[in-house]
Design a protein around this motif. Sequence first.
Motif, PDB file in Angstrom:
ATOM      1  N   LEU A  48       0.828  -1.208   0.000  1.00 10.47           N
ATOM      2  CA  LEU A  48       0.000   0.000   0.000  1.00 10.47           C
ATOM      3  C   LEU A  48       0.864   1.261   0.000  1.00 10.47           C
ATOM      4  O   LEU A  48       0.594   2.214  -0.736  1.00 10.47           O
ATOM      5  N   MET A  49       1.925   1.268   0.803  1.00  9.68           N
ATOM      6  CA  MET A  49       2.826   2.424   0.841  1.00  9.68           C
ATOM      7  C   MET A  49       3.555   2.598  -0.494  1.00  9.68           C
ATOM      8  O   MET A  49       3.738   3.725  -0.960  1.00  9.68           O
ATOM      9  N   LEU A  50       3.948   1.484  -1.098  1.00  8.02           N
ATOM     10  CA  LEU A  50       4.608   1.550  -2.404  1.00  8.02           C
ATOM     11  C   LEU A  50       3.667   2.148  -3.444  1.00  8.02           C
ATOM     12  O   LEU A  50       4.066   3.007  -4.236  1.00  8.02           O
ATOM     13  N   LEU A  51       2.412   1.728  -3.436  1.00 10.31           N
ATOM     14  CA  LEU A  51       1.438   2.250  -4.395  1.00 10.31           C
ATOM     15  C   LEU A  51       1.136   3.725  -4.134  1.00 10.31           C
ATOM     16  O   LEU A  51       0.896   4.486  -5.077  1.00 10.31           O
ATOM     17  N   ALA A  52       1.155   4.127  -2.871  1.00  8.84           N
ATOM     18  CA  ALA A  52       0.927   5.531  -2.547  1.00  8.84           C
ATOM     19  C   ALA A  52       2.047   6.402  -3.112  1.00  8.84           C
ATOM     20  O   ALA A  52       1.800   7.525  -3.563  1.00  8.84           O
ATOM     21  N   ASN A  53       3.257   5.877  -3.105  1.00  9.67           N
ATOM     22  CA  ASN A  53       4.409   6.645  -3.574  1.00  9.67           C
ATOM     23  C   ASN A  53       4.718   6.446  -5.058  1.00  9.67           C
ATOM     24  O   ASN A  53       5.454   7.245  -5.640  1.00  9.67           O
ATOM     25  N   HIS A  54       4.176   5.382  -5.650  1.00 14.05           N
ATOM     26  CA  HIS A  54       4.435   5.078  -7.065  1.00 14.05           C
ATOM     27  C   HIS A  54       3.151   4.611  -7.754  1.00 14.05           C
ATOM     28  O   HIS A  54       3.053   3.461  -8.188  1.00 14.05           O
ATOM     29  N   LEU A  85      -9.001  -1.712  -1.600  1.00 14.26           N
ATOM     30  CA  LEU A  85      -7.904  -0.787  -1.313  1.00 14.26           C
ATOM     31  C   LEU A  85      -6.998  -0.535  -2.514  1.00 14.26           C
ATOM     32  O   LEU A  85      -6.339   0.499  -2.585  1.00 14.26           O
ATOM     33  N   ALA A  86      -6.941  -1.474  -3.439  1.00 15.03           N
ATOM     34  CA  ALA A  86      -6.063  -1.357  -4.606  1.00 15.03           C
ATOM     35  C   ALA A  86      -6.787  -1.902  -5.824  1.00 15.03           C
ATOM     36  O   ALA A  86      -7.766  -2.645  -5.704  1.00 15.03           O
ATOM     37  N   GLU A  87      -6.267  -1.509  -6.988  1.00 12.30           N
ATOM     38  CA  GLU A  87      -6.851  -2.018  -8.228  1.00 12.30           C
ATOM     39  C   GLU A  87      -5.768  -2.181  -9.281  1.00 12.30           C
ATOM     40  O   GLU A  87      -4.749  -1.493  -9.270  1.00 12.30           O
ATOM     41  N   ARG A  88      -6.029  -3.117 -10.180  1.00  9.91           N
ATOM     42  CA  ARG A  88      -5.157  -3.336 -11.338  1.00  9.91           C
ATOM     43  C   ARG A  88      -5.785  -2.629 -12.530  1.00  9.91           C
ATOM     44  O   ARG A  88      -7.002  -2.640 -12.691  1.00  9.91           O
ATOM     45  N   ARG A  89      -4.920  -2.055 -13.354  1.00  9.48           N
ATOM     46  CA  ARG A  89      -5.382  -1.451 -14.605  1.00  9.48           C
ATOM     47  C   ARG A  89      -4.399  -1.832 -15.701  1.00  9.48           C
ATOM     48  O   ARG A  89      -3.203  -1.930 -15.459  1.00  9.48           O
ATOM     49  N   ARG A 104      -9.645   5.127  -4.041  1.00 11.04           N
ATOM     50  CA  ARG A 104      -9.891   6.262  -3.121  1.00 11.04           C
ATOM     51  C   ARG A 104      -9.916   5.736  -1.684  1.00 11.04           C
ATOM     52  O   ARG A 104      -9.336   6.342  -0.783  1.00 11.04           O
ATOM     53  N   GLN A 105     -10.591   4.611  -1.486  1.00 11.20           N
ATOM     54  CA  GLN A 105     -10.643   3.990  -0.157  1.00 11.20           C
ATOM     55  C   GLN A 105      -9.235   3.596   0.299  1.00 11.20           C
ATOM     56  O   GLN A 105      -8.888   3.761   1.463  1.00 11.20           O
TER      57      GLN A 105
END
Length: 146
Positions: A48-54, A85-89, A104-105
């Motif tokens: 989650l922290m990695l996705l927040a920063n990247h 909490l996360a999604e793939r695109r 967003r959540q």
Amino acid sequence: MNISVDFTATNVEEGIGYWLRRAQQTVLHDFSETFVPYDLRPAEFSLLMLLANHPGIKQSDAAEILGIQRANFVALVDALQQRGLAERRKPESDRRVQSLFLTRQGTDFVVETSGKWRQHESRMIARLGGIEERDQLVELLTRLAC
């Protein structure tokens, strides 16, 4: 065949692996106690922290950065996706690639839990004796890991 091993040469408590494991247990215990209300494991928080920063990082790159095997990483992303909490695109430029984003959540969740993480880190830094000791430990562990 007779094999002779000298067990007196090294005491297990003198081994790097022994103390790394003990330190890991201490850090994980504190992390688990801190994040009980969030039902969150360290690997999930790290992602989650990695996705927040990247935002938009490729799934394969995220797995490599975190040092998680592909099969385990897919399950990790699935779990965060199921929690919303996360999604793939798939980017338009390369439909074979999976890019990862916080929802967003997920963003709200990271904001809420990052304060708890800072408290956890502060406790671990205090146990080490301060920021300089933390930096020294990180430097030594980096040398050992790389």
